[in-house]
Design a protein around this motif. Sequence first.
Motif, mmCIF file in Angstrom:
data_model
loop_
_atom_site.group_PDB
_atom_site.id
_atom_site.type_symbol
_atom_site.label_atom_id
_atom_site.label_comp_id
_atom_site.label_asym_id
_atom_site.label_seq_id
_atom_site.Cartn_x
_atom_site.Cartn_y
_atom_site.Cartn_z
ATOM 1 N N ALA A 23 0.832 -1.205 0.000
ATOM 2 C CA ALA A 23 0.000 0.000 0.000
ATOM 3 C C ALA A 23 0.866 1.255 0.000
ATOM 4 N N ARG A 30 -4.497 0.754 2.486
ATOM 5 C CA ARG A 30 -4.356 -0.664 2.804
ATOM 6 C C ARG A 30 -5.685 -1.401 2.687
ATOM 7 N N VAL A 33 -6.158 -2.378 -0.840
ATOM 8 C CA VAL A 33 -5.318 -3.525 -1.206
ATOM 9 C C VAL A 33 -5.988 -4.820 -0.774
#
Length: 297
Positions: A23, A30, A33
């Motif tokens: 990320a 994140r 992701v």
Amino acid sequence: MDRIDAMRLFVRVVERRSFTAAAHDTGVPRSTVTQVIKQMEERLGVRLLQRTTRSVSPTLDGEAYARRCVAILADIENAEGAFGAAKPRGLLRVEVQGTLARHFLLPGLPAFLAEYPDIELVISEGERWVDMVREGVDCVLRYGHLPDSEMVRRRVTMIERLTCAAPAYLERHGMPRSPDDLAGHRMIGLRSITTGHLAPLEFADGKGGYRSIMLPAPVSVTGTESYIVVARLGLGLFQVPLFHAERDLRQGSLVPILVETPPPSVPVSLLYPPNRQLSPRVRVFLDWAARQFAAVG
């Protein structure tokens, strides 16, 4: 996020073994992701990653899919790079030996970034052995003879070295006229970061080979900057790349010795993972760096 970008993200997760690191590298949250990888696994109908509280690793299916993604992404970059108007872009992480970079590479950096404005170059400095794939490094610049590895290695130059000492040291210990005169002398130790071993002094033997001599080393260091600073203080003999000592030689703070029996020259190499050898970003950086060494050297 389209499938190509999702592939890039997945490959970065596999390389970095971390959702957080991937990320950070890609500038994607994140949570995004995690969601992209989950959707990818649902679409493919297989588990691609094994997750624990501390690490992420690919499953067998994940390893196979990552290899296919790398090949597909390389083909896409090459196809786009075949057109003159499409220049390489994106993040490029480079690990360098600092003294080399400051002398040979950094002076030409403005021209490189002007030619490739869409490349974001991240330069880290160190001399340790780097796990390039695990740490997300695209290219490494290293000085010296390197251990065998799977990395692709491109030698860019050979660096001439010489033996030096500070005038204060020579006043105390005398000027040696040959390597046979080194009894009673001292050296500044250069200690390997990886093995902890001291490097001996090396001298041409006049027969096409070299002889190694180990002297007492009251001070040893692991960094090249400290190595030359300690030498200026008059604490021993040392062997250094010529480019690194040129200013001191002009100023008289170091004196060349045993010039008739110089140490061997040492290679400078660029290393990169084999699965990235076709990346346009890496390729243009490698070619530019080789030209920099040729121009300055």
